[in-house]
Design a protein around this motif. Structure first.
Motif, PDB file in Angstrom:
ATOM      1  N   GLN A  90       0.833  -1.205   0.000  1.00 31.79           N
ATOM      2  CA  GLN A  90       0.000   0.000   0.000  1.00 31.79           C
ATOM      3  C   GLN A  90       0.869   1.257   0.000  1.00 31.79           C
ATOM      4  OE1 GLN A  90      -2.624   0.250   3.374  1.00 31.79           O
ATOM      5  NE2 GLN A  90      -3.431   2.257   2.799  1.00 31.79           N
ATOM      6  N   HIS A  91       1.970   1.217   0.780  1.00 24.48           N
ATOM      7  CA  HIS A  91       2.870   2.378   0.837  1.00 24.48           C
ATOM      8  C   HIS A  91       3.528   2.640  -0.517  1.00 24.48           C
ATOM      9  CE1 HIS A  91       6.105   5.101   1.788  1.00 24.48           C
ATOM     10  NE2 HIS A  91       6.983   4.186   1.347  1.00 24.48           N
ATOM     11  N   LEU A  92       3.991   1.577  -1.162  1.00 23.15           N
ATOM     12  CA  LEU A  92       4.685   1.771  -2.450  1.00 23.15           C
ATOM     13  C   LEU A  92       3.762   2.378  -3.496  1.00 23.15           C
ATOM     14  CD1 LEU A  92       6.877  -1.452  -2.697  1.00 23.15           C
ATOM     15  CD2 LEU A  92       7.592   0.872  -2.125  1.00 23.15           C
ATOM     16  N   GLY A  93       2.464   2.165  -3.359  1.00 22.77           N
ATOM     17  CA  GLY A  93       1.508   2.786  -4.284  1.00 22.77           C
ATOM     18  C   GLY A  93       1.430   4.285  -4.111  1.00 22.77           C
ATOM     19  N   GLN A  94       1.944   4.796  -2.988  1.00 20.56           N
ATOM     20  CA  GLN A  94       1.903   6.241  -2.725  1.00 20.56           C
ATOM     21  C   GLN A  94       3.287   6.862  -2.545  1.00 20.56           C
ATOM     22  OE1 GLN A  94      -0.409   6.396   0.849  1.00 20.56           O
ATOM     23  NE2 GLN A  94      -2.328   5.718  -0.129  1.00 20.56           N
ATOM     24  N   CYS A  95       4.322   6.020  -2.378  1.00 18.66           N
ATOM     25  CA  CYS A  95       5.675   6.518  -2.059  1.00 18.66           C
ATOM     26  C   CYS A  95       6.169   7.491  -3.123  1.00 18.66           C
ATOM     27  CB  CYS A  95       6.638   5.332  -1.939  1.00 18.66           C
ATOM     28  SG  CYS A  95       8.348   5.842  -1.576  1.00 18.66           S
ATOM     29  N   THR A  96       6.558   8.658  -2.659  1.00 15.56           N
ATOM     30  CA  THR A  96       7.025   9.688  -3.616  1.00 15.56           C
ATOM     31  C   THR A  96       8.395   9.367  -4.204  1.00 15.56           C
ATOM     32  OG1 THR A  96       7.965  10.949  -1.765  1.00 15.56           O
ATOM     33  CG2 THR A  96       5.710  11.500  -2.470  1.00 15.56           C
ATOM     34  N   PHE A  97       9.096   8.410  -3.622  1.00 15.73           N
ATOM     35  CA  PHE A  97      10.423   8.046  -4.124  1.00 15.73           C
ATOM     36  C   PHE A  97      10.375   6.813  -5.033  1.00 15.73           C
ATOM     37  CE2 PHE A  97      11.239  10.524  -0.345  1.00 15.73           C
ATOM     38  CZ  PHE A  97      12.283  11.343  -0.732  1.00 15.73           C
TER      39      PHE A  97
END
Length: 315
Positions: free
Chosen positions: A29-36
């Protein structure tokens, strides 16, 4: 499995600057939003950029479309170009791009749009012709002036060169040679050679044969050697050589004989006086320069040493 999912982890892109930490079960879920997180350019170029920088990339992407800087138009309105194609468009196609007139070098300084160049050349044909003729006259006059200056310089160089060669050709070559062990050399029939010496720019060498042809005489010969200036010299090399056996008691009473390169000698040994093809030409000279009895007299040989002097001048 429950224990693994409850484990706290850092973002895989923490080294790039992401500070997120959380349960391993939430990482997708985080990687779907991670700005990096690196994602593909949506315009289709081969680049992968961080999500936070995608908008900036799209704005400058090589395949993004922008308007022509000259505001040129096509059938659909304002012309749109891929960013990477703009430079080529401006250099080759853009009808609104200002160009130098082809007659700039002759004085036409009017900047002309590409789509107006044909009209400009047609309207300015008389002006361009006059500018071209004026430029041609100026160029021709400059060239004639340069040619005149070059001709004068060449004549001066030729004259100076001829003077130098004339001076050199008139100069004499003088060599003095002291030889020890005369009696042994005569007995053994040995040969002696001088160091090379110059007659002007001609390189020569003296050869002494102490028992020439077993006839009781000393022979003296001269050879022409290859030199660095042979290509500017005149051939054949005709010379007059005076070979002096120095009187060691009274130098006013020296023994001398002269050897000249005559026409008959040139016919007999033609290669000896031409430009050397090898290191040394065949030597020529006098087989009976002085007898053993004469040279062994005390006035010519003192302490078993004799001295020679050779003076060579160009004929």
């Amino acid at each position: 499995r429950f224990l693994i999912n409850q484990k706290q982890v850092k973002c895989p892109y923490s080294l790039e600057g992401c500070r997120w930490t959380g349960l391993i079960s939430n990482i997708r879920q985080h990687l779907g939003q991670c700005t990096f997180f690196p994602i593909k350019c949506i315009l289709g170029c081969v680049s992968r950029v961080e999500r936070s920088k995608l908008a900036e990339h799209i704005e400058n992407c090589a395949v993004s479309f922008i308007s022509c800087p000259n505001s040129c138009r096509d059938y659909s309105g304002a012309r749109k170009l891929k960013r990477k194609s703009v430079a080529a468009h401006m250099a080759e196609d853009c009808p609104e791009q200002e160009l130098d007139c082809p007659y700039l070098e002759y004085g036409c300084t009017i900047p002309v749009k590409r789509n107006m160049m044909e009209m400009h050349e047609r309207d300015q044909v008389h002006k361009h012709f006059k500018l071209s003729m004026d430029g041609l006259k100026t160029s021709l006059n400059n060239q004639l002036s340069k040619n005149s200056d070059l001709q004068k310089e060449n004549e001066m160089l030729r004259s100076n060169f001829e003077k130098v060669i004339s001076i050199i050709n008139k100069s004499k070559g003088i060599l003095e040679m002291k030889i020890e062990g005369v009696k042994t050399k005569i007995h053994m029939g040995e040969k002696s050679e001088s160091d090379p010496f110059y007659v002007g720019l001609y390189k020569c060498q003296l050869h002494i044969q102490w028992d020439c042809e077993d006839r009781g005489y000393v022979g003296c010969f001269i050879s022409i050697l290859q030199g660095n200036s042979d290509d500017v010299l005149t051939w054949p090399f005709r010379y007059r050589a005076t070979i002096v056996l120095i009187n060691l008691i009274n130098d006013c009473d020296n023994y001398s004989l002269t050897h000249e390169v005559t026409d008959s000698l040139l016919r007999q040994f033609p290669d000896s006086f031409q430009r050397p093809k090898e290191l040394m030409n065949q030597a020529t000279g006098m087989t009976s320069y002085v007898s053993h009895a004469e040279i062994l007299k005390e006035k010519y040989t003192c302490k078993d040493t004799a001295s020679f002097k050779i003076i060579v001048e160009r004929m």
